[in-house]
Write a protein that holds these residues in place. Structure first.
Motif, mmCIF file in Angstrom:
data_model
loop_
_atom_site.group_PDB
_atom_site.id
_atom_site.type_symbol
_atom_site.label_atom_id
_atom_site.label_comp_id
_atom_site.label_asym_id
_atom_site.label_seq_id
_atom_site.Cartn_x
_atom_site.Cartn_y
_atom_site.Cartn_z
ATOM 1 N N THR B 136 20.431 -14.708 58.639
ATOM 2 C CA THR B 136 21.039 -13.382 58.521
ATOM 3 C C THR B 136 21.021 -12.764 59.917
ATOM 4 O OG1 THR B 136 19.007 -12.117 58.176
ATOM 5 C CG2 THR B 136 19.961 -13.175 56.232
ATOM 6 N N ARG B 137 21.359 -11.482 60.040
ATOM 7 C CA ARG B 137 21.374 -10.869 61.363
ATOM 8 C C ARG B 137 19.969 -10.769 61.964
ATOM 9 N NH1 ARG B 137 24.470 -5.408 61.187
ATOM 10 N NH2 ARG B 137 23.774 -5.589 59.046
ATOM 11 N N THR B 138 18.966 -10.676 61.102
ATOM 12 C CA THR B 138 17.607 -10.477 61.616
ATOM 13 C C THR B 138 16.619 -11.595 61.284
ATOM 14 O OG1 THR B 138 17.259 -9.141 59.654
ATOM 15 C CG2 THR B 138 17.672 -7.943 61.696
ATOM 16 N N VAL B 139 16.933 -12.392 60.255
ATOM 17 C CA VAL B 139 15.959 -13.371 59.770
ATOM 18 C C VAL B 139 16.571 -14.764 59.619
ATOM 19 C CG1 VAL B 139 14.350 -13.890 57.883
ATOM 20 C CG2 VAL B 139 14.777 -11.525 58.500
ATOM 21 N N CYS B 140 15.773 -15.801 59.900
ATOM 22 C CA CYS B 140 16.195 -17.193 59.692
ATOM 23 C C CYS B 140 15.256 -17.844 58.676
ATOM 24 C CB CYS B 140 16.068 -18.013 60.973
ATOM 25 S SG CYS B 140 17.056 -17.438 62.322
ATOM 26 N N PHE B 141 15.813 -18.678 57.822
ATOM 27 C CA PHE B 141 15.004 -19.402 56.834
ATOM 28 C C PHE B 141 15.049 -20.882 57.162
ATOM 29 C CE2 PHE B 141 16.614 -15.531 54.983
ATOM 30 C CZ PHE B 141 15.480 -14.976 54.394
ATOM 31 N N THR B 142 13.878 -21.493 57.203
ATOM 32 C CA THR B 142 13.821 -22.894 57.627
ATOM 33 C C THR B 142 12.959 -23.735 56.694
ATOM 34 O OG1 THR B 142 11.842 -22.591 58.964
ATOM 35 C CG2 THR B 142 13.930 -22.199 60.065
ATOM 36 N N ARG B 143 13.173 -25.052 56.764
ATOM 37 C CA ARG B 143 12.231 -25.984 56.143
ATOM 38 C C ARG B 143 12.094 -27.179 57.080
ATOM 39 N NH1 ARG B 143 15.820 -25.506 51.210
ATOM 40 N NH2 ARG B 143 17.822 -26.221 51.981
ATOM 41 N N ALA B 144 10.994 -27.907 56.922
ATOM 42 C CA ALA B 144 10.748 -29.027 57.836
ATOM 43 C C ALA B 144 9.947 -30.119 57.137
ATOM 44 C CB ALA B 144 9.996 -28.538 59.069
ATOM 45 N N TRP B 145 10.058 -31.315 57.678
ATOM 46 C CA TRP B 145 9.403 -32.489 57.108
ATOM 47 C C TRP B 145 8.706 -33.279 58.217
ATOM 48 C CZ3 TRP B 145 14.348 -30.789 56.443
ATOM 49 C CH2 TRP B 145 14.737 -30.412 55.152
ATOM 50 N N ALA B 146 7.572 -33.872 57.865
ATOM 51 C CA ALA B 146 6.879 -34.765 58.804
ATOM 52 C C ALA B 146 6.604 -36.073 58.079
ATOM 53 C CB ALA B 146 5.573 -34.137 59.276
ATOM 54 N N TYR B 147 6.919 -37.197 58.722
ATOM 55 C CA TYR B 147 6.754 -38.511 58.086
ATOM 56 C C TYR B 147 6.663 -39.596 59.161
ATOM 57 C CZ TYR B 147 11.792 -38.091 58.947
ATOM 58 O OH TYR B 147 13.015 -37.861 59.552
ATOM 59 N N ALA B 159 7.782 -24.658 55.220
ATOM 60 C CA ALA B 159 8.829 -23.675 54.946
ATOM 61 C C ALA B 159 8.485 -22.455 55.784
ATOM 62 C CB ALA B 159 8.868 -23.331 53.466
ATOM 63 N N GLY B 160 9.411 -22.025 56.609
ATOM 64 C CA GLY B 160 9.097 -20.922 57.518
ATOM 65 C C GLY B 160 10.179 -19.866 57.564
ATOM 66 N N THR B 161 9.767 -18.638 57.791
ATOM 67 C CA THR B 161 10.696 -17.526 57.989
ATOM 68 C C THR B 161 10.509 -17.023 59.420
ATOM 69 O OG1 THR B 161 10.244 -16.943 55.706
ATOM 70 C CG2 THR B 161 11.489 -15.358 56.995
ATOM 71 N N PHE B 162 11.604 -16.797 60.093
ATOM 72 C CA PHE B 162 11.552 -16.388 61.498
ATOM 73 C C PHE B 162 12.349 -15.107 61.713
ATOM 74 C CE2 PHE B 162 10.388 -20.749 61.473
ATOM 75 C CZ PHE B 162 9.608 -20.977 62.592
ATOM 76 N N ALA B 163 11.830 -14.236 62.576
ATOM 77 C CA ALA B 163 12.544 -13.009 62.934
ATOM 78 C C ALA B 163 13.302 -13.264 64.224
ATOM 79 C CB ALA B 163 11.549 -11.872 63.132
ATOM 80 N N ILE B 164 14.537 -12.800 64.284
ATOM 81 C CA ILE B 164 15.344 -13.016 65.486
ATOM 82 C C ILE B 164 15.054 -11.906 66.497
ATOM 83 C CG2 ILE B 164 17.696 -13.251 66.377
ATOM 84 C CD1 ILE B 164 18.520 -14.111 63.506
#
Lengths: 142, 175
Positions: B136-147, B159-164
């Motif tokens: 969105t204009r202010t927030v990013c939603f992410t997910r990640a994997w390690a293997y 699973a992470g939320t980031f502020a821009i």
């Protein structure tokens, strides 16, 4: 020293920290009074995550909190070795400045198989935590 | 974080100049790909944990976390500490956010959840993959994997939320 305040597991905390290479990489140490433990992460240049604003790296803070939570579970339990993490949630509340960081963890529930732990890290003001962590650990012998 | 960046390559030349796109529309993923090593050098803690970013696509970032003695969390098994994986996935998620944008912005982690599925093997590289699936204009939603090999056999997920951050070099506020 007041024998009421000494915890026989306090010495073990120190031994465990010295045996974990990653805890040595972070450079953390712990002070234990009874069942209360304060973890200390002295500032080092390598803990920086953003050179422009000189903020501590979130991953370094999270690592420090995870170790603090793990050691607190060990301290209040009779486990032979530190517990393994199942999951954790980290809330980054404020920027971590280029100075020492402190943390305390609270075992909210010590179950037979799992322990729920909350940990907070702060710098100059305890009431203004930099980062909070909620974690679950496996405490059953497998 | 931006100090060592090579901005020139994507502004004056390259396919974007020939299109109707305004010049400020950088190909962020391409710029990041060209600066993969610079990005790590300006993050001392990433240097300490020694992970490498291997590929940047729009909204998708790949990396490798090598095993190293000083990162071990369990001296009996030689397994790498969970905090190393947290650092690795946090960083990849943050980069996935930036790569998903049309204007170079940096992000700050708001929250991050990590689930540990199984311990990593001693002595083996860990592959990491992060995706920014909504922005969105202010927030990013992410997910990640390690293997180690494929996503079918996971070591951890995130699973992470980031502020821009505001458009300012280095980003972030003082307080």
């Amino acid at each position: 020293m007041n024998p009421q305040l000494t915890n026989p597991r306090a010495d073990e905390i120190d031994t465990i920290l010295k045996r974990i290479p990653f805890a040595q990489t972070l450079g953390m140490r712990c002070e234990v009074l009874g069942d209360e433990m304060t973890a200390i992460l002295p500032f080092q240049e390598k803990l920086i995550g953003n050179v422009a604003i000189r903020a501590l790296h979130g991953g370094a803070i999270a690592s420090f909190l995870e170790l603090t939570a793990m050691l607190q579970v060990f301290l209040v339990s009779d486990m032979p070795r530190p517990p393994k993490p199942i999951n954790l949630t980290i809330d980054y509340l404020r920027q971590g400045h280029a100075k020492d960081l402190y943390a305390r963890a609270y075992v909210l529930k010590m179950g037979r198989r799992m322990a729920s732990v909350r940990a907070e890290a702060w710098q100059e003001n305890r009431a203004e935590p930099v980062t909070a962590l909620m974690a679950h650990f496996m405490v059953a012998a497998d | 974080m931006l100090s060592g960046f090579n901005w020139a390559s994507n502004t004056e030349s390259g396919p974007d100049c020939m299109s109707d796109k305004p010049k400020t529309q950088y190909d962020i993923a391409a710029i990041m790909n060209e600066n993969i090593n610079v990005m790590r050098d300006v993050v001392p803690w990433a240097n300490e944990t020694r992970f490498r970013v291997t590929k940047v696509e729009k909204g998708h970032v790949f990396g490798i976390q090598p095993w190293a003695e000083h990162l071990v969390g369990d001296p009996d098994s030689g397994v790498i500490h969970g905090g190393v994986i947290t650092t690795f996935l946090d960083n990849l998620c943050g980069m996935a956010c930036t790569s998903a944008m049309t204007e170079m912005r940096f992000v700050a982690t708001v929250d991050l959840r990590i689930d540990y599925m199984r311990p990593a093997d001693k002595g083996r590289d860990i592959i990491g993959e992060a995706e920014c699936y909504h922005l969105t204009r202010t927030v990013c939603f992410t997910r990640a994997w390690a293997y180690h090999e494929t996503r079918d056999k996971l070591i951890a997920t995130a699973a992470g939320t980031f502020a821009i951050n505001k458009a300012r070099l280095g980003g972030g506020s003082k307080k």
